[in-house]
Every structure is written in structure tokens, then in C-alpha cells.
Design a protein around this motif. Structure first.
Motif, PDB file in Angstrom:
ATOM      1  N   ALA A 186       0.825  -1.212   0.000  1.00 32.91           N
ATOM      2  CA  ALA A 186       0.000   0.000   0.000  1.00 32.91           C
ATOM      3  C   ALA A 186       0.860   1.264   0.000  1.00 32.91           C
ATOM      4  N   VAL A 187       1.881   1.283   0.845  1.00 34.18           N
ATOM      5  CA  VAL A 187       2.765   2.441   0.930  1.00 34.18           C
ATOM      6  C   VAL A 187       3.494   2.664  -0.392  1.00 34.18           C
ATOM      7  N   SER A 188       3.948   1.584  -1.007  1.00 35.78           N
ATOM      8  CA  SER A 188       4.650   1.697  -2.293  1.00 35.78           C
ATOM      9  C   SER A 188       3.745   2.311  -3.355  1.00 35.78           C
ATOM     10  N   LEU A 189       2.521   1.830  -3.417  1.00 36.36           N
ATOM     11  CA  LEU A 189       1.575   2.363  -4.397  1.00 36.36           C
ATOM     12  C   LEU A 189       1.246   3.827  -4.117  1.00 36.36           C
ATOM     13  N   ALA A 190       1.101   4.176  -2.836  1.00 38.59           N
ATOM     14  CA  ALA A 190       0.792   5.558  -2.483  1.00 38.59           C
ATOM     15  C   ALA A 190       1.923   6.491  -2.897  1.00 38.59           C
ATOM     16  N   LEU A 191       3.161   6.071  -2.657  1.00 42.09           N
ATOM     17  CA  LEU A 191       4.302   6.908  -3.024  1.00 42.09           C
ATOM     18  C   LEU A 191       4.407   7.090  -4.534  1.00 42.09           C
ATOM     19  N   LEU A 192       3.926   6.101  -5.277  1.00 44.16           N
ATOM     20  CA  LEU A 192       3.978   6.176  -6.739  1.00 44.16           C
ATOM     21  C   LEU A 192       2.780   6.927  -7.315  1.00 44.16           C
ATOM     22  N   GLY A 193       1.917   7.437  -6.447  1.00 42.93           N
ATOM     23  CA  GLY A 193       0.767   8.217  -6.904  1.00 42.93           C
ATOM     24  C   GLY A 193      -0.420   7.394  -7.345  1.00 42.93           C
ATOM     25  N   ARG A 194      -0.408   6.082  -7.086  1.00 43.89           N
ATOM     26  CA  ARG A 194      -1.522   5.210  -7.488  1.00 43.89           C
ATOM     27  C   ARG A 194      -2.499   5.128  -6.307  1.00 43.89           C
ATOM     28  N   VAL A 195      -3.253   6.191  -6.132  1.00 43.88           N
ATOM     29  CA  VAL A 195      -4.039   6.395  -4.914  1.00 43.88           C
ATOM     30  C   VAL A 195      -5.109   5.320  -4.735  1.00 43.88           C
ATOM     31  N   GLU A 196      -5.871   5.031  -5.778  1.00 40.90           N
ATOM     32  CA  GLU A 196      -6.951   4.063  -5.650  1.00 40.90           C
ATOM     33  C   GLU A 196      -6.419   2.664  -5.387  1.00 40.90           C
ATOM     34  N   ASP A 197      -5.352   2.290  -6.085  1.00 41.91           N
ATOM     35  CA  ASP A 197      -4.745   0.977  -5.837  1.00 41.91           C
ATOM     36  C   ASP A 197      -4.221   0.893  -4.406  1.00 41.91           C
ATOM     37  N   ALA A 198      -3.641   1.999  -3.928  1.00 40.51           N
ATOM     38  CA  ALA A 198      -3.129   2.020  -2.562  1.00 40.51           C
ATOM     39  C   ALA A 198      -4.269   1.846  -1.560  1.00 40.51           C
ATOM     40  N   ARG A 199      -5.405   2.474  -1.840  1.00 38.92           N
ATOM     41  CA  ARG A 199      -6.545   2.361  -0.920  1.00 38.92           C
ATOM     42  C   ARG A 199      -6.997   0.904  -0.788  1.00 38.92           C
ATOM     43  N   VAL A 200      -7.001   0.195  -1.877  1.00 34.54           N
ATOM     44  CA  VAL A 200      -7.377  -1.229  -1.833  1.00 34.54           C
ATOM     45  C   VAL A 200      -6.456  -1.994  -0.889  1.00 34.54           C
ATOM     46  N   GLU A 201      -5.145  -1.716  -0.981  1.00 40.98           N
ATOM     47  CA  GLU A 201      -4.190  -2.433  -0.129  1.00 40.98           C
ATOM     48  C   GLU A 201      -4.269  -1.974   1.326  1.00 40.98           C
ATOM     49  N   PHE A 202      -4.604  -0.712   1.565  1.00 41.61           N
ATOM     50  CA  PHE A 202      -4.803  -0.272   2.948  1.00 41.61           C
ATOM     51  C   PHE A 202      -6.027  -0.974   3.555  1.00 41.61           C
ATOM     52  N   LEU A 203      -7.074  -1.172   2.756  1.00 35.73           N
ATOM     53  CA  LEU A 203      -8.237  -1.925   3.233  1.00 35.73           C
ATOM     54  C   LEU A 203      -7.844  -3.373   3.534  1.00 35.73           C
ATOM     55  N   THR A 204      -7.001  -3.943   2.668  1.00 35.91           N
ATOM     56  CA  THR A 204      -6.520  -5.294   2.915  1.00 35.91           C
ATOM     57  C   THR A 204      -5.697  -5.348   4.198  1.00 35.91           C
ATOM     58  N   THR A 205      -4.873  -4.327   4.411  1.00 34.44           N
ATOM     59  CA  THR A 205      -4.088  -4.253   5.644  1.00 34.44           C
ATOM     60  C   THR A 205      -5.008  -4.230   6.861  1.00 34.44           C
TER      61      THR A 205
END
Length: 541
Positions: A186-205
Motif C-alpha cells: 500500500a505504501v509503495s503504491l501511495a508513493l507512486l501516486g496510485r491512490v486508488e490501488d493504494a486504498r485497496v491495499e490499505f483496506l486489505t491491511t
């Protein structure tokens, strides 16, 4: 185990298995330094007693603990010791140790060595009976190594396969690793600007953190419950619930040890730093975040280094508004991760190539020596060479080796000595190549090495082989005997798409220039340890 001061042998594992359990528990509880100290205290006892199982487990616990402490070179050394104690059929321990070499090498920046060890570890796991304790343990080690090279999807798949186990404690360990994986992803995706993908992984977390807490209560592990709550808090923070996140973090903070090697320690700092920023306590926020960045750097967690730097930029924005310095912070946060992420496809392709070559090499055993193996040297023959080149999905590099003046060896010392020279050259080639390289006897005194297409690596292998054959103690075979080789290196290029042709041309050049030398491509730079065989037991003797 130890009961009432008496040592009682444990059949399934080693007689001193209780000692390794104690050391491993220190690691599980977050005390990596204690774990290393315990392992080093108990190892002489296990070694003296001949308890190989316990000794290897102690070395493995030492290796993973050293890596948590950021001592990656020492972690590799401990893993190599396990390999030195494990035979070619010890698939579980080879897989676990090679996975440790891969993960530690990644954190040292030795990507080539990491991928070579990871490919071999993955291959070893495939030989372990599915569902066994050994398969679970080795699969988890390989999954964590996959995570270290940012192949998150493949790591997640491997770990999820282990959720079927009945043992709640083992499931807790698996879910803990899955939770850390989701957070890092999630953090990796957020840093790369992929906000929606990051949100999915934060929900998984968030989902996995709750699962982790349930298993922590089931196994009576309050510290693991608290660590699960920290992951929950971090997920909530990034899902837009900062007040709830802070409440969860504060509730958990006194129920686990805030060791610098624990990711949960960094997560707690990130959550509380955001609260400090919201309260206007910018210096406190910076203090927490700088500590988080320092510990993440020491442990080789690049995504978390980036997260800390990004949070520092947010503190500056909160205090001063957008400034040129803010852009610098953000560039620092994202640049290293962007490079690693851009290399993900290449790393996956490299793993596929190595696995493909490894499977083709294994055909020697499946199809029989007569079909694919040279009977004199035990190397592959021309059939294996052709099969490999035809089936390889990518171009390959060729190292073409010819023994200098081999006819004179036969004439002066006998054909029996000549045959032994060829057998010893085959042994040298095995020792100097990685397990995924394909080595064949091409003709009477000619050999070929096929490697994954990499100009620098091909030249490095050629020079290493040249030195090893020249320095071999040939006079131990026959007084006065010397053996040298000429080597040509070829890769597909603009002049020819056939690497064999290119290598043959280079070999002719080496012979015309006086023999006993390497020709083709530019001379390799100073030896890169990533190009060396990952560990001695990888040699296919």
C-alpha cells in the motif's frame, strides 16, 4: 525439550530443539539482539552433540535476526553456513537458507546474487512434499524473499496458500507476514501516486490486522494482538480516520516492545507524528519521523524510508505551506522507490528465465543420461544445448571454451590422462557457474556455457573460468602437465542473432592472438560479488 532440569530427546526435531525454540521466541517477541546472542550461545552445544537439525534452526534464527538488525552481510554468512551443512537433497534447508541469501542480498543492493539464490530456493521448494511442515516453512521463506524484491503479487499468492494450515500459531505468523506485505504494498503504491490501488491495499491491511488480532487472542499472544492493533491504526490513518487511528495506537503502545527492528515501531511513530502535526507540535513530529527514517534505512526498508520522507514533507507543508524544499523532500521519498518499481518486470522475467533454464537442465535426469548427458564428463551434450537455445524465451549469451593443444596432452601423457583432464575441466566449470547456467561438452575438447543474456556477466564468467583452469594444480595429475584454455564470448547483436556464431568468431580471435586468453565483448570491470556463484553448495558436482 527441557523438563525438571533433564534433557529429553524430541523425535520429530533435534534432541536440543527446545533451545532453538527459546532463541526463536526472542525473535518472535521482537528481541533480535537477544535472539542472536542465544543462537550463538547454543550453537556449540548442538554442534558438539551432532544435533544437525537444531544447529541449522539456530543458524536460521540467527540469520533472520541479523537481517532485522540491518546486519545483512552477517545474515548471508549465517545462511551460507546452513548450506554448508546441507546436502543436495536437503531441500527444505536449502530453500530456507537460499531465501535468506536472496532477501539479505536484496537489502545490500546485490540484485543479481539475490535473483540467483531466489530462483534456486524456489526450485528447492518444489521438491518438498506439499502440506508438510517443511513445505510451509520453506514456502514462507521464499515468499518473504519475493517481497524483498517487490514482487508483491507473487509473495502474496505464496503466503495465502499457507492459510489452510491447522496450527493457529503458524497461521498467526503467516497472517502477520501477510499484513506487513499489504502495508508495504500500500505504501509503495501511495508513493507512486496510485491512490486508488493504494486504498485497496490499505483496506486489505485493515482486514488482515483484525485477523491477526483474533489469532493473537486465540494463541494467547498479547504482544501480537498489540502489533496487530498498530497495523490497524496505520491502515485507519491512511483511510481517513486519524482520530480513531491515534486511539488504537495509544491503546496498544504499552503492550509490545518498541524495538527499532520492528516495523510496528515505525508505524506507531508515523501515526503519532501525524497527530503531533495536527496539534501543531512540528518539532515532535519531525523527531518521530527522523527516527522512523533512520530505523527504516538501517533495516533496508526502502518503501518505509520513502514513507517517512513523505511525511516529513507534509510536516513542512503544515508549518510553512508549499515551498521548494517540500518538492525536494518528496523527490527524495519517491525516486529510489520509483527505480525499484520500474525494475519489477525485469526481475520477474529474470526469475522466469532462470527457472526455465533450471527446468531444462533437470531434463537430463528425467530423460536419461544417454539422451542429454555426456557420459565422460557428466555435463550436458549437444542435444541439451540445442533444446535450451530453441526453447529459451529470450536470447542467451554463450561462453565457448577450447582446450589449448589438447592433442599434445593425449600424445605426451596418454588418452587416459586426457580424459581425466576433461573431467577435471568439467568440475571447474561446475564450480565457477551458477546453478541456472547450462554447461555442455560441445565436442572432443570444447565446452559451452549458456547464461541468461547479460554481456557483463558472460564476460565475467569467462574470465573466472579462464583463471580457474590456469591455476588448477595440474601437476598433481601428471608431473609437468599444464593446461590452458582459449575462450570466446558471444551474444546476439547487430552483426548476428546467433550467439554461437559470435562466440565461435571470438574463440578464433583468441586462438589467433596466442591462445590462453578470453576474447569477445569488452573486458569485465573489477569483480562484482553479485556475479560470483551465490554459495559453494550451488555447484552441481
Amino acid at each position: 525439550m527441557i523438563t525438571a532440569g533433564t534433557l529429553v530427546p524430541v523425535r520429530e526435531f533435534g534432541p536440543f530443539d527446545e533451545l532453538s525454540d527459546q532463541a526463536h521466541q526472542h525473535y518472535i517477541d521482537g528481541f533480535a539482539e537477544r535472539a542472536v546472542a542465544a543462537c550463538r550461545t547454543y550453537q556449540p552445544l548442538a554442534r558438539a552433540a551432532g544435533d544437525l537439525s537444531t544447529l541449522r534452526f539456530l543458524l536460521y534464527t540467527e540469520s533472520i535476526s541479523l537481517m532485522e538488525l540491518g546486519r545483512h552481510g552477517d545474515a548471508v554468512d549465517a545462511a551460507r553456513t546452513i548450506l554448508s551443512l546441507s546436502g543436495p537433497d536437503d531441500h527444505v534447508w536449502r530453500a530456507k537458507a537460499l531465501a535468506m541469501v536472496a532477501e539479505a542480498s536484496t537489502r545490500e543492493g546485490q540484485q543479481s546474487r539475490a535473483l540467483g539464490a531466489l530462483a534456486e530456493a524456489d526450485w528447492a521448494v518444489s521438491a518438498v512434499p506439499s502440506g508438510s511442515y517443511g513445505h510451509i516453512s520453506a514456502s514462507m521463506a521464499v515468499a518473504l524473499a519475493l517481497r524483498s524484491v517487490t514482487l508483491f503479487e507473487h509473495a502474496d499468492e505464496r503466503l495465502c496458500e499457507l492459510l489452510h494450515v491447522q496450527d493457529d500459531w503458524i497461521r498467526l505468523l503467516v497472517v502477520h507476514e501477510l499484513t506487513e506485505l499489504a502495508a508495504t504494498w500500500a505504501v509503495s503504491l501511495a508513493l507512486l501516486g496510485r491512490v486508488e490501488d493504494a486504498r485497496v491495499e490499505f483496506l486489505t491491511t485493515l482486514e488482515r490486522s483484525l485477523h491477526m488480532q483474533r489469532l493473537g487472542w486465540t494463541t494467547d499472544s498479547p504482544a501480537m494482538v498489540a502489533r496487530g492493533e498498530i497495523y490497524e491504526a496505520f491502515a485507519l490513518l491512511n483511510l481517513g480516520e486519524p482520530e480513531l487511528a491515534l486511539g488504537r495506537a495509544l491503546a496498544a503502545k504499552d503492550r509490545f516492545q518498541h524495538r527499532r527492528e520492528l516495523l510496528e515501531t515505525q508505524l506507531y511513530r508515523l501515526v503519532t507524528a501525524q497527530a503531533a502535526t495536527a496539534a501543531g507540535d512540528f518539532e515532535r513530529a519531525r523527531e518521530l519521523l527522523r527516527a522512523a527514517v533512520a530505523d527504516a534505512t538501517a533495516n533496508g526498508r526502502e518503501a518505509w524510508v520513502g514513507m517517512g520522507l513523505e511525511a516529513l514533507a507534509e510536516v513542512d507543508v503544515a508549518e510553512h505551506g508549499e515551498t521548494p524544499a517540500t518538492a525536494i523532500w518528496r523527490d527524495l521519498a519517491r525516486s529510489a522507490l520509483a527505480r525499484l518499481w520500474s525494475e519489477r518486470e525485469g526481475r520477474f522475467t529474470a526469475l522466469q528465465d532462470r527457472d526455465h533454464i533450471r527446468r531444462l537442465t533437470a531434463e537430463t535426469d528425467r530423460m536419461g543420461r544417454v539422451v542429454l548427458q555426456d557420459p565422460l564428463t557428466g555435463l550436458g551434450n549437444r542435444r541439451l544445448l540445442v533444446a535450451t537455445l530453441e526453447a529459451s524465451p529470450r536470447p542467451m549469451s554463450v561462453v565457448f571454451i577450447d582446450v589449448d593443444n589438447f592433442k599434445a596432452v593425449n600424445d605426451q601423457y596418454s588418452h587416459a590422462v586426457g580424459d581425466e583432464v576433461l573431467r577435471r575441466i568439467a568440475q571447474v566449470l561446475r564450480a565457477q557457474c551458477r546453478a541456472e547456467d547450462v554447461i555442455v561438452r560441445y565436442g572432443g575438447d570444447e565446452f559451452i556455457i549458456l547464461t541468461a543474456h547479460d554481456d557483463r556477466r558472460a564476460r565475467s564468467v569467462a574470465e573466472r573460468v579462464h583463471r580457474a583452469i590456469r591455476n588448477h594444480p595440474w601437476d598433481e595429475l601428471e608431473r609437468g602437465l599444464t593446461v590452458t584454455v582459449s575462450i570466446g564470448v558471444g551474444v546476439p547483436d547487430a552483426s548476428t542473432d546467433n550467439p554461437l556464431v559470435a562466440a565461435d568468431i571470438a574463440l578464433i580471435t583468441a586462438k589467433r592472438a596466442g591462445r590462453d586468453q578470453v576474447a569477445g565483448l569488452e573486458a569485465a570491470p573489477d569483480a562484482d560479488p553479485a556475479d560470483e556463484p551465490a554459495v559453494a553448495p550451488l555447484r552441481r558436482d
